[in-house]
Design a protein around this motif. Sequence first.
Motif, PDB file in Angstrom:
ATOM      1  N   GLU A   1       1.398  -0.943  19.566  1.00  0.00           N
ATOM      2  CA  GLU A   1       1.860   0.207  20.347  1.00  0.00           C
ATOM      3  C   GLU A   1       2.153   1.407  19.450  1.00  0.00           C
ATOM      4  O   GLU A   1       1.884   2.543  19.817  1.00  0.00           O
ATOM      5  CB  GLU A   1       3.096  -0.178  21.169  1.00  0.00           C
ATOM      6  CG  GLU A   1       3.451   0.850  22.216  1.00  0.00           C
ATOM      7  CD  GLU A   1       2.364   1.052  23.276  1.00  0.00           C
ATOM      8  OE1 GLU A   1       2.241   2.188  23.769  1.00  0.00           O
ATOM      9  OE2 GLU A   1       1.635   0.099  23.609  1.00  0.00           O
ATOM     10  N   TRP A   2       2.693   1.159  18.277  1.00  0.00           N
ATOM     11  CA  TRP A   2       2.955   2.257  17.328  1.00  0.00           C
ATOM     12  C   TRP A   2       1.647   2.916  16.902  1.00  0.00           C
ATOM     13  O   TRP A   2       1.557   4.139  16.803  1.00  0.00           O
ATOM     14  CB  TRP A   2       3.664   1.743  16.082  1.00  0.00           C
ATOM     15  CG  TRP A   2       5.020   1.167  16.303  1.00  0.00           C
ATOM     16  CD1 TRP A   2       5.751   1.141  17.462  1.00  0.00           C
ATOM     17  CD2 TRP A   2       5.813   0.488  15.333  1.00  0.00           C
ATOM     18  NE1 TRP A   2       6.942   0.492  17.258  1.00  0.00           N
ATOM     19  CE2 TRP A   2       7.015   0.076  15.960  1.00  0.00           C
ATOM     20  CE3 TRP A   2       5.630   0.169  13.987  1.00  0.00           C
ATOM     21  CZ2 TRP A   2       8.010  -0.609  15.283  1.00  0.00           C
ATOM     22  CZ3 TRP A   2       6.619  -0.520  13.321  1.00  0.00           C
ATOM     23  CH2 TRP A   2       7.801  -0.896  13.961  1.00  0.00           C
ATOM     24  N   LYS A   3       0.630   2.098  16.662  1.00  0.00           N
ATOM     25  CA  LYS A   3      -0.676   2.623  16.268  1.00  0.00           C
ATOM     26  C   LYS A   3      -1.289   3.450  17.402  1.00  0.00           C
ATOM     27  O   LYS A   3      -1.842   4.530  17.169  1.00  0.00           O
ATOM     28  CB  LYS A   3      -1.616   1.487  15.878  1.00  0.00           C
ATOM     29  CG  LYS A   3      -1.201   0.762  14.619  1.00  0.00           C
ATOM     30  CD  LYS A   3      -2.100  -0.433  14.379  1.00  0.00           C
ATOM     31  CE  LYS A   3      -1.582  -1.304  13.264  1.00  0.00           C
ATOM     32  NZ  LYS A   3      -2.368  -2.514  13.076  1.00  0.00           N
ATOM     33  N   LEU A   4      -1.176   2.925  18.616  1.00  0.00           N
ATOM     34  CA  LEU A   4      -1.715   3.668  19.760  1.00  0.00           C
ATOM     35  C   LEU A   4      -0.987   4.995  19.949  1.00  0.00           C
ATOM     36  O   LEU A   4      -1.617   6.018  20.263  1.00  0.00           O
ATOM     37  CB  LEU A   4      -1.623   2.819  21.032  1.00  0.00           C
ATOM     38  CG  LEU A   4      -2.586   1.638  21.096  1.00  0.00           C
ATOM     39  CD1 LEU A   4      -2.261   0.759  22.293  1.00  0.00           C
ATOM     40  CD2 LEU A   4      -4.024   2.111  21.144  1.00  0.00           C
ATOM     41  N   ASN A   5       0.320   5.005  19.751  1.00  0.00           N
ATOM     42  CA  ASN A   5       1.075   6.260  19.850  1.00  0.00           C
ATOM     43  C   ASN A   5       0.646   7.256  18.783  1.00  0.00           C
ATOM     44  O   ASN A   5       0.556   8.456  19.046  1.00  0.00           O
ATOM     45  CB  ASN A   5       2.577   5.991  19.764  1.00  0.00           C
ATOM     46  CG  ASN A   5       3.125   5.325  21.001  1.00  0.00           C
ATOM     47  OD1 ASN A   5       2.556   5.429  22.088  1.00  0.00           O
ATOM     48  ND2 ASN A   5       4.233   4.621  20.839  1.00  0.00           N
ATOM     49  N   LEU A   6       0.371   6.782  17.585  1.00  0.00           N
ATOM     50  CA  LEU A   6      -0.117   7.656  16.513  1.00  0.00           C
ATOM     51  C   LEU A   6      -1.465   8.262  16.899  1.00  0.00           C
ATOM     52  O   LEU A   6      -1.682   9.471  16.766  1.00  0.00           O
ATOM     53  CB  LEU A   6      -0.239   6.862  15.211  1.00  0.00           C
ATOM     54  CG  LEU A   6      -0.827   7.607  14.021  1.00  0.00           C
ATOM     55  CD1 LEU A   6       0.046   8.792  13.623  1.00  0.00           C
ATOM     56  CD2 LEU A   6      -1.015   6.653  12.847  1.00  0.00           C
ATOM     57  N   ILE A   7      -2.372   7.429  17.397  1.00  0.00           N
ATOM     58  CA  ILE A   7      -3.687   7.912  17.825  1.00  0.00           C
ATOM     59  C   ILE A   7      -3.534   8.932  18.950  1.00  0.00           C
ATOM     60  O   ILE A   7      -4.142  10.005  18.909  1.00  0.00           O
ATOM     61  CB  ILE A   7      -4.581   6.739  18.266  1.00  0.00           C
ATOM     62  CG1 ILE A   7      -4.889   5.839  17.075  1.00  0.00           C
ATOM     63  CG2 ILE A   7      -5.869   7.242  18.922  1.00  0.00           C
ATOM     64  CD1 ILE A   7      -5.462   4.485  17.455  1.00  0.00           C
ATOM     65  N   ARG A   8      -2.700   8.615  19.933  1.00  0.00           N
ATOM     66  CA  ARG A   8      -2.505   9.528  21.071  1.00  0.00           C
ATOM     67  C   ARG A   8      -1.908  10.865  20.640  1.00  0.00           C
ATOM     68  O   ARG A   8      -2.179  11.888  21.260  1.00  0.00           O
ATOM     69  CB  ARG A   8      -1.607   8.882  22.116  1.00  0.00           C
ATOM     70  CG  ARG A   8      -2.278   7.799  22.903  1.00  0.00           C
ATOM     71  CD  ARG A   8      -1.349   7.226  23.969  1.00  0.00           C
ATOM     72  NE  ARG A   8      -1.940   6.069  24.609  1.00  0.00           N
ATOM     73  CZ  ARG A   8      -1.452   4.840  24.541  1.00  0.00           C
ATOM     74  NH1 ARG A   8      -0.322   4.593  23.900  1.00  0.00           N
ATOM     75  NH2 ARG A   8      -2.067   3.845  25.138  1.00  0.00           N
ATOM     76  N   SER A   9      -1.111  10.875  19.599  1.00  0.00           N
ATOM     77  CA  SER A   9      -0.502  12.120  19.133  1.00  0.00           C
ATOM     78  C   SER A   9      -1.546  13.069  18.540  1.00  0.00           C
ATOM     79  O   SER A   9      -1.378  14.283  18.573  1.00  0.00           O
ATOM     80  CB  SER A   9       0.588  11.841  18.107  1.00  0.00           C
ATOM     81  OG  SER A   9       0.050  11.427  16.867  1.00  0.00           O
ATOM     82  N   ILE A  10      -2.633  12.510  18.015  1.00  0.00           N
ATOM     83  CA  ILE A  10      -3.702  13.307  17.406  1.00  0.00           C
ATOM     84  C   ILE A  10      -4.889  13.482  18.351  1.00  0.00           C
ATOM     85  O   ILE A  10      -5.520  14.538  18.390  1.00  0.00           O
ATOM     86  CB  ILE A  10      -4.196  12.629  16.099  1.00  0.00           C
ATOM     87  CG1 ILE A  10      -3.045  12.383  15.134  1.00  0.00           C
ATOM     88  CG2 ILE A  10      -5.319  13.411  15.450  1.00  0.00           C
ATOM     89  CD1 ILE A  10      -2.360  13.628  14.625  1.00  0.00           C
ATOM     90  N   ASN A  11      -5.201  12.429  19.087  1.00  0.00           N
ATOM     91  CA  ASN A  11      -6.409  12.384  19.905  1.00  0.00           C
ATOM     92  C   ASN A  11      -6.089  11.748  21.260  1.00  0.00           C
ATOM     93  O   ASN A  11      -6.484  10.611  21.528  1.00  0.00           O
ATOM     94  CB  ASN A  11      -7.488  11.574  19.152  1.00  0.00           C
ATOM     95  CG  ASN A  11      -8.823  11.572  19.835  1.00  0.00           C
ATOM     96  OD1 ASN A  11      -9.028  12.226  20.845  1.00  0.00           O
ATOM     97  ND2 ASN A  11      -9.746  10.800  19.294  1.00  0.00           N
TER      98      ASN A  11
END
Length: 51
Positions: free
Chosen positions: A31-41
Amino acid sequence: MKKNKLIYFEEFTDIHQAIEREKQLKNWHREWKLNLIRSINPEFKDLFLQL
């Protein structure tokens, strides 16, 4: 057939920094990784052509 997409990347000038960041991200929860991705893309667009 499933098409692979590049949805997130980081650029480094120092290989040691890149390796440390990769190790850091490997320890993150999904979930942390997905949040990082969503913050950029947020739309999960293919970023390959931006390289």
